[in-house]
Design a protein around this motif. Structure first.
Motif, PDB file in Angstrom:
ATOM      1  N   UNK A   1       0.843  -1.197   0.000  1.00 45.69           N
ATOM      2  CA  UNK A   1       0.000   0.000   0.000  1.00 45.69           C
ATOM      3  C   UNK A   1       0.874   1.241   0.000  1.00 45.69           C
ATOM      4  N   UNK A   2       0.424   2.218  -0.751  1.00 38.79           N
ATOM      5  CA  UNK A   2       1.140   3.493  -0.840  1.00 38.79           C
ATOM      6  C   UNK A   2       0.109   4.607  -0.939  1.00 38.79           C
ATOM      7  N   UNK A   3       0.252   5.603  -0.063  1.00 37.18           N
ATOM      8  CA  UNK A   3      -0.649   6.754  -0.047  1.00 37.18           C
ATOM      9  C   UNK A   3       0.201   8.010  -0.165  1.00 37.18           C
ATOM     10  N   UNK A   4      -0.197   8.920  -1.051  1.00 38.94           N
ATOM     11  CA  UNK A   4       0.559  10.155  -1.259  1.00 38.94           C
ATOM     12  C   UNK A   4      -0.361  11.372  -1.150  1.00 38.94           C
ATOM     13  N   UNK A   5       0.200  12.426  -0.589  1.00 39.70           N
ATOM     14  CA  UNK A   5      -0.497  13.708  -0.497  1.00 39.70           C
ATOM     15  C   UNK A   5       0.271  14.715  -1.321  1.00 39.70           C
ATOM     16  N   UNK A   6      -0.415  15.422  -2.201  1.00 39.54           N
ATOM     17  CA  UNK A   6       0.221  16.364  -3.114  1.00 39.54           C
ATOM     18  C   UNK A   6      -0.498  17.715  -3.028  1.00 39.54           C
ATOM     19  N   UNK A   7       0.292  18.735  -2.889  1.00 33.89           N
ATOM     20  CA  UNK A   7      -0.261  20.093  -2.859  1.00 33.89           C
ATOM     21  C   UNK A   7       0.592  20.957  -3.780  1.00 33.89           C
ATOM     22  N   UNK A   8      -0.044  21.536  -4.807  1.00 38.02           N
ATOM     23  CA  UNK A   8       0.676  22.345  -5.784  1.00 38.02           C
ATOM     24  C   UNK A   8       0.097  23.751  -5.815  1.00 38.02           C
ATOM     25  N   UNK A   9       0.971  24.751  -5.769  1.00 36.75           N
ATOM     26  CA  UNK A   9       0.611  26.164  -5.876  1.00 36.75           C
ATOM     27  C   UNK A   9       1.202  26.679  -7.172  1.00 36.75           C
ATOM     28  N   UNK A  10       0.375  27.336  -7.987  1.00 35.01           N
ATOM     29  CA  UNK A  10       0.824  27.929  -9.239  1.00 35.01           C
ATOM     30  C   UNK A  10       0.624  29.433  -9.165  1.00 35.01           C
ATOM     31  N   UNK A  11       1.700  30.152  -9.510  1.00 34.79           N
ATOM     32  CA  UNK A  11       1.688  31.605  -9.426  1.00 34.79           C
ATOM     33  C   UNK A  11       1.977  32.202 -10.793  1.00 34.79           C
ATOM     34  N   UNK A  12       1.321  33.305 -11.048  1.00 34.94           N
ATOM     35  CA  UNK A  12       1.635  34.110 -12.221  1.00 34.94           C
ATOM     36  C   UNK A  12       1.876  35.530 -11.731  1.00 34.94           C
ATOM     37  N   UNK A  13       1.806  36.484 -12.641  1.00 40.42           N
ATOM     38  CA  UNK A  13       2.091  37.859 -12.229  1.00 40.42           C
ATOM     39  C   UNK A  13       1.055  38.376 -11.243  1.00 40.42           C
ATOM     40  N   UNK A  14      -0.198  38.018 -11.435  1.00 38.70           N
ATOM     41  CA  UNK A  14      -1.257  38.577 -10.596  1.00 38.70           C
ATOM     42  C   UNK A  14      -2.115  37.525  -9.911  1.00 38.70           C
ATOM     43  N   UNK A  15      -2.008  36.262 -10.317  1.00 36.82           N
ATOM     44  CA  UNK A  15      -2.915  35.229  -9.829  1.00 36.82           C
ATOM     45  C   UNK A  15      -2.113  34.135  -9.132  1.00 36.82           C
ATOM     46  N   UNK A  16      -2.684  33.609  -8.056  1.00 38.14           N
ATOM     47  CA  UNK A  16      -2.091  32.467  -7.351  1.00 38.14           C
ATOM     48  C   UNK A  16      -3.214  31.491  -7.014  1.00 38.14           C
ATOM     49  N   UNK A  17      -2.979  30.219  -7.325  1.00 35.12           N
ATOM     50  CA  UNK A  17      -3.999  29.206  -7.059  1.00 35.12           C
ATOM     51  C   UNK A  17      -3.325  27.947  -6.534  1.00 35.12           C
ATOM     52  N   UNK A  18      -4.063  27.221  -5.696  1.00 32.37           N
ATOM     53  CA  UNK A  18      -3.538  25.992  -5.129  1.00 32.37           C
ATOM     54  C   UNK A  18      -4.446  24.821  -5.425  1.00 32.37           C
ATOM     55  N   UNK A  19      -3.865  23.653  -5.402  1.00 28.81           N
ATOM     56  CA  UNK A  19      -4.610  22.451  -5.748  1.00 28.81           C
ATOM     57  C   UNK A  19      -4.076  21.296  -4.902  1.00 28.81           C
ATOM     58  N   UNK A  20      -4.972  20.605  -4.217  1.00 32.43           N
ATOM     59  CA  UNK A  20      -4.592  19.478  -3.366  1.00 32.43           C
ATOM     60  C   UNK A  20      -5.112  18.179  -3.983  1.00 32.43           C
ATOM     61  N   UNK A  21      -4.232  17.214  -4.090  1.00 32.84           N
ATOM     62  CA  UNK A  21      -4.622  15.914  -4.642  1.00 32.84           C
ATOM     63  C   UNK A  21      -4.047  14.803  -3.763  1.00 32.84           C
TER      64      UNK A  21
END
Length: 988
Positions: free
Chosen positions: A755-775
């Motif tokens: 069994x293998x469980x992974x937690x991933x959190x990615x933040x993407x930034x541009x000049x004016x926008x920042x967004x995050x995504x959890x998988x």
């Protein structure tokens, strides 16, 4: 350098403290090895040594004599050195015996005939050699040590000797032989012996100065070799067929397996390291190996939506050889399709094959380890056998003395001393004369009659005669028994000395060579120089110190190098690269152009250059510093895609991008591993200094920890790529992203379930926008022979199986997600019959900007295998994305289809045949039907494989379209060859 040869001079155990008893760790070990021929045709005397910690210098006086049967002696070699500085606690000290002494040599002498025989034949005449070694320690006031040791060189030419190998070649067959080499010699008739001797005599004449004589001893015929007045050795004869088999087996053993030439018998034994060092040179034959593969393809038309030409040819070649003892590999691929496209698939590369060099050295090391272990084990057996034999000889000698002393009424100790001194006992030498007149008067005085007196007289005289006879017989018998005692004592001394020298040699091998090699865990994480340094006791002089030994890589052409994640990360580069191991640091340079095929089919090309320093590993920690720079080529700048759209973010020739990266990896304790990289990019500008901040940096830190006493592993990583970090030559530009991951994995139920469980959190930034995504991701799989093996996994931020697979693609991949499910089961039956069942489902989707991609596949398969017959059946459903924007807007659904494929293959002795069929159904009806047929043929006497394949298919893509017909044929062949350029056999 010619192969080292000569004579073995025995083994010593020296004490650096003179006559004062010292601890075992304070002792110095020293062995003079065989005289060697250096590259300048001069002699060198190697001394394999291990010295005590306080010993830094040695001064050596050395003499060697050959003793002949008449006990006459000839000075073979003498040497006196100045104080020699030892740079390491153990190793090989080589002193060159020049005609004009210099360097550490104060004076030296080598018998001219010996020098000539070593130079020409790399051998010494048989005989008994007595050697004397005086070692002094200039740093101390201890008295010097004078030691004696001896060895006998057998009159039969050794299998590993070059002179015997030369004669073996005259009889060896050219084809490989499976006959094992044997030392046994069958009786040979005079006719056969004369026939073979004539051939040997013709071979000897080519050696200039060597002549032969045929001799028979004990029913065995020999060809005796002489050089001038010196006896070189004997070559055992046999009839022609037996001689061919024996010679072929011995030659193949020497050529194919260097370790086969190592002997570990008690007589004439030398250290395993010394033998391996000579055999390394003898085995360095040159040969050319390669693979050539050529295919010719033709078809009646192109496959749907394929850019591949219907008629083309492609060729692949790989060639490997040695140039000046440097392994070189040349590889290339060419296809005629490159004539009409901008992005070329053809490539060419030439490289120093360091892996081949390491593989060759690794075989030597592995062979030495195995032979050393065998010798050490055999030494224990020899010690037991010959010690027991020695005790039996001592018992025989004691019984001889005891019985003789009792028979002659002598003292045993006096008799033993007399035997040792080579004299008769004093009691016999000084025995008193018998006085018969006195005996007669004493006897007749007691007798009355004349007859009795006459009888007494005769009796006394007979006693006197017998006493005198017994005295003379006793002297002769004692002389014979004395000779027997001395022969027994000689054997005891001989075998005790050989056993002591055998033990010292194995011990020195362990101290000087085996312990160094034990530090090499594997050959993957070390350079050739590091391997050679550890194995210097096995390599001839100069092999460790040559420039080429420090090269870690040298290549030119089309390369794919990985230096770090944020610099040169496996991109295809056209150029050159070189790396060198300086000991404390390893340096490498790469220079060339990086090319990519953009999504519009055009070619992006960047000029790139890289320099790297890797510092010597310390405590399991590895650290490197990487500089990487790139700039776009004129192709990109002059392209119409960039005209009028060049913004300030685009680097230019005058303002290239510079990236400096620090990489590190290592382990802390047994359970914690750490690796990371910190890189910063900077565009050359007029502002002074190097700007450093998180915005223009890329940082990645990862740790893995194995929880003690459990099978649970925990992995965590943090990755940050600043908005201003620039490396547009990477496969995927990820500036302005930050990613956190945590993984927990463990097997359960005795490896049945993983069994293998992974937690991933990615933040993407541009000049004016920042967004995050959890998988969240997971993977579950079983492994069993009794039950079906199952797999179910979800991979976030991936296009294919893993994130690393996705980011390694050179075609600017997109990030998405992947679902995977698979089940396999295998049933084995007698007679090699195997039934294998497979079912799988895969779905992946990706999107970025205005581009999206999604596909899914569901299929099941069955394979039947019975020795040379294989039958396969695959059926399933597949959905792929729309092929063109026009089809996507028109409601085209041709990307959905059910398919069924079958294959059958059968192999014979040299022929293999394959047939198959393809069938696809779509919403529009029957979409495709095809037939496949092909076969291969292996030529009997040549390693050439011929191929022929044909494919016929009928298809349609749109409703109402007529069916198209396509016939394609491929003809090709593959040739794998091995050609001996030379066997490194120099004319004598």
């Amino acid at each position: 350098m010619k192969g080292a040869a000569g004579m073995f001079f025995g083994g010593l155990l020296l004490s650096a403290a003179g006559s004062t008893p010292v601890d075992a760790q304070q002792r110095s070990h020293l062995i003079p090895e065989r005289l060697e021929i250096t590259s300048g045709d001069e002699l060198a005397q190697p001394f394999l040594y291990t010295v005590a910690p306080q010993t830094k210098q040695l001064q050596i006086r050395y003499r060697s004599f050959q003793y002949r049967s008449d006990r006459d002696s000839i000075l073979v070699c003498s040497l006196e050195t100045k104080p020699v500085v030892l740079t390491s606690p153990n190793g090989v000290l080589r002193i060159v015996l020049k005609s004009k002494p210099g360097g550490p040599v104060r004076s030296c002498y080598v018998e001219p005939a010996i020098r000539e025989m070593l130079g020409r034949f790399e051998t010494l005449p048989p005989g008994s050699y007595h050697n004397y070694l005086q070692v002094s320690f200039p740093e101390t006031t201890d008295s010097s040590l004078l030691l004696f040791f001896a060895v006998e060189i057998d009159s039969n030419l050794a299998v590993r000797s070059k002179l015997r190998h030369r004669f073996n070649q005259a009889f060896a067959k050219t084809t490989a032989s499976s006959v094992k080499a044997t030392s046994a010699v069958a009786p040979v008739s005079e006719e056969d012996a004369a026939l073979v001797a004539q051939k040997l005599q013709r071979k000897a004449k080519s050696l200039k100065g060597v002549y032969t004589q045929t001799h028979t001893s004990g029913g065995t015929a020999y060809s005796e070799l002489y050089y001038q007045s010196w006896f070189l050795g004997r070559y055992p004869l046999a009839n022609l067929r037996q001689l061919q088999e024996r010679a072929t087996a011995e030659v193949n053993a020497v050529r194919q397996n260097v370790v086969s030439g190592v002997q570990n018998e008690l007589r004439d034994f030398e250290s395993v390291g010394s033998q391996m060092r000579r055999l390394f040179e003898d085995n360095s034959k040159k040969e050319l190996t390669g693979d050539i593969d050529i295919n010719f393809n033709t078809a009646t038309g192109r496959d749907p939506y394929s850019a591949m030409e219907p008629t083309y040819m492609d060729a692949y070649g790989l060639f490997a050889t040695e140039v000046k003892n440097i392994p070189v590999a040349i590889e290339g691929y060419y296809t005629t399709q490159d004539r009409n496209r901008q992005a070329k698939a053809s490539y060419f590369r030439i490289r120093y094959d360091v892996e081949a060099a390491k593989e060759k050295l690794a075989k030597i090391i592995q062979g030495y380890r195995g032979k050393f272990d065998e010798t050490a084990a055999k030494g224990a057996g020899l010690q037991s056998v010959y010690r027991q034999y020695s005790q039996q000889l001592q018992t025989q000698a004691l019984q001889l003395v005891t019985q003789t002393a009792a028979e002659y009424q002598l003292q045993p100790e006096a008799l033993k001393d007399a035997f040792r001194q080579g004299t008769l006992p004093e009691q016999l030498l000084n025995a008193p004369s018998l006085d018969t007149s006195q005996l007669l008067r004493q006897a007749t005085a007691k007798l009355e009659s004349q007859g009795a007196r006459d009888s007494a007289t005769r009796q006394v005289r007979e006693q006197y005669r017998k006493a005198q006879q017994k005295l003379q017989t006793g002297k002769a018998a004692l002389a014979k028994k004395q000779q027997q005692y001395q022969e027994l004592s000689t054997k005891i001394e001989k075998y005790n000395r050989l056993l002591d020298q055998y033990r010292d040699l194995v011990k020195l091998d362990s101290l000087a060579t085996y312990q160094k090699l034990a530090q090499l865990k594997n050959a993957d994480g070390v350079t050739y120089r590091q391997m050679a340094k550890s194995a210097e006791g096995l390599l001839p002089d100069g092999k460790v110190r040559t420039f080429i030994s420090g090269l870690t890589h040298l290549e030119a052409g089309i390369m794919s190098r990985y230096e770090s994640a944020y610099t040169l990360a496996g991109q295809t580069m056209k150029g050159g690269a070189v790396g060198y191991d300086f000991g404390l640091v390893k340096a490498s340079i790469s220079l060339g152009s990086v090319e990519y095929v953009s999504r519009d089919g055009s070619l992006d090309k960047y000029a790139a250059y890289m320099g790297r320093l890797d510092f010597k590993e310390y405590g399991g920690q590895k650290t490197g510093l990487v500089y990487y720079g790139y700039s776009p080529t004129r192709q990109i700048l002059e392209s119409t895609r960039f005209q009028g759209n060049i913004d300030a973010a685009l680097p230019t020739f005058s303002k290239p991008i510079h990236i400096l990266s620090l990489v590190h990896s290592g382990r802390i304790g047994r359970n914690l591993g750490v690796e990371g990289e910190a890189a910063a990019s900077q565009r050359q500008s007029e502002t002074a200094g190097f700007q450093l901040g998180l915005d223009n940096m890329a940082v990645r830190v990862a740790m893995d920890y194995r929880i003690p006493a459990t099978s649970i592993g925990v992995t965590g990583s943090w990755e940050h790529l600043g908005k201003e970090f620039e490396n547009k030559s990477l496969p995927l530009t990820r500036s302005g992203t930050e990613r956190y991951t945590a993984v927990v994995e463990s097997p359960f139920f005795r490896q049945f379930l993983y069994l293998k469980v992974s937690w991933n959190y990615m933040i993407q930034q541009s000049t004016q926008v920042e967004s995050g995504n959890t998988r969240w991701g997971f993977e579950a799989r079983t492994k069993s022979k009794q039950f079906p093996s199952l797999l179910l996994a979800y991979k976030p931020f991936s296009t294919f199986r893993t994130v690393s697979d996705t980011l390694a693609l050179p075609q600017r991949p997109l990030l998405g997600e992947v679902w995977m499910a698979r089940g396999t089961y295998q049933i084995k039956r007698p007679a090699g019959i195997v039934h294998r069942f497979v079912a799988s489902w895969n779905q992946n989707s990706s999107s970025g900007d205005s581009i999206s991609y999604k596909s899914s596949t569901l299929q099941a398969g069955y394979t039947y295998t019975a020795r040379k017959l294989t039958v396969g059946l695959t059926a399933g459903y597949m959905e792929v994305p729309s092929l063109t924007p026009e089809q996507a807007t028109s409601g085209y659904i041709g990307g959905q289809s059910w398919f069924c494929n079958t294959t059958l293959s059968r192999s014979f002795q040299r022929v293999s045949v394959q047939v198959g069929q393809e069938l696809a159904m779509a919403p529009i009806g029957l979409q495709k039907i095809g037939l496949l047929a092909g076969g291969t043929y292996q030529l009997q006497k040549t390693p050439v494989l011929l191929r022929l394949a044909a494919r016929y298919s009928r298809y349609r893509l749109q409703p109402g379209d007529p069916y198209g017909t396509l016939l394609a044929v491929q003809v090709g062949f593959g040739w794998r060859f091995r050609y001996a350029l030379s066997h490194n056999e120099e004319s004598f």
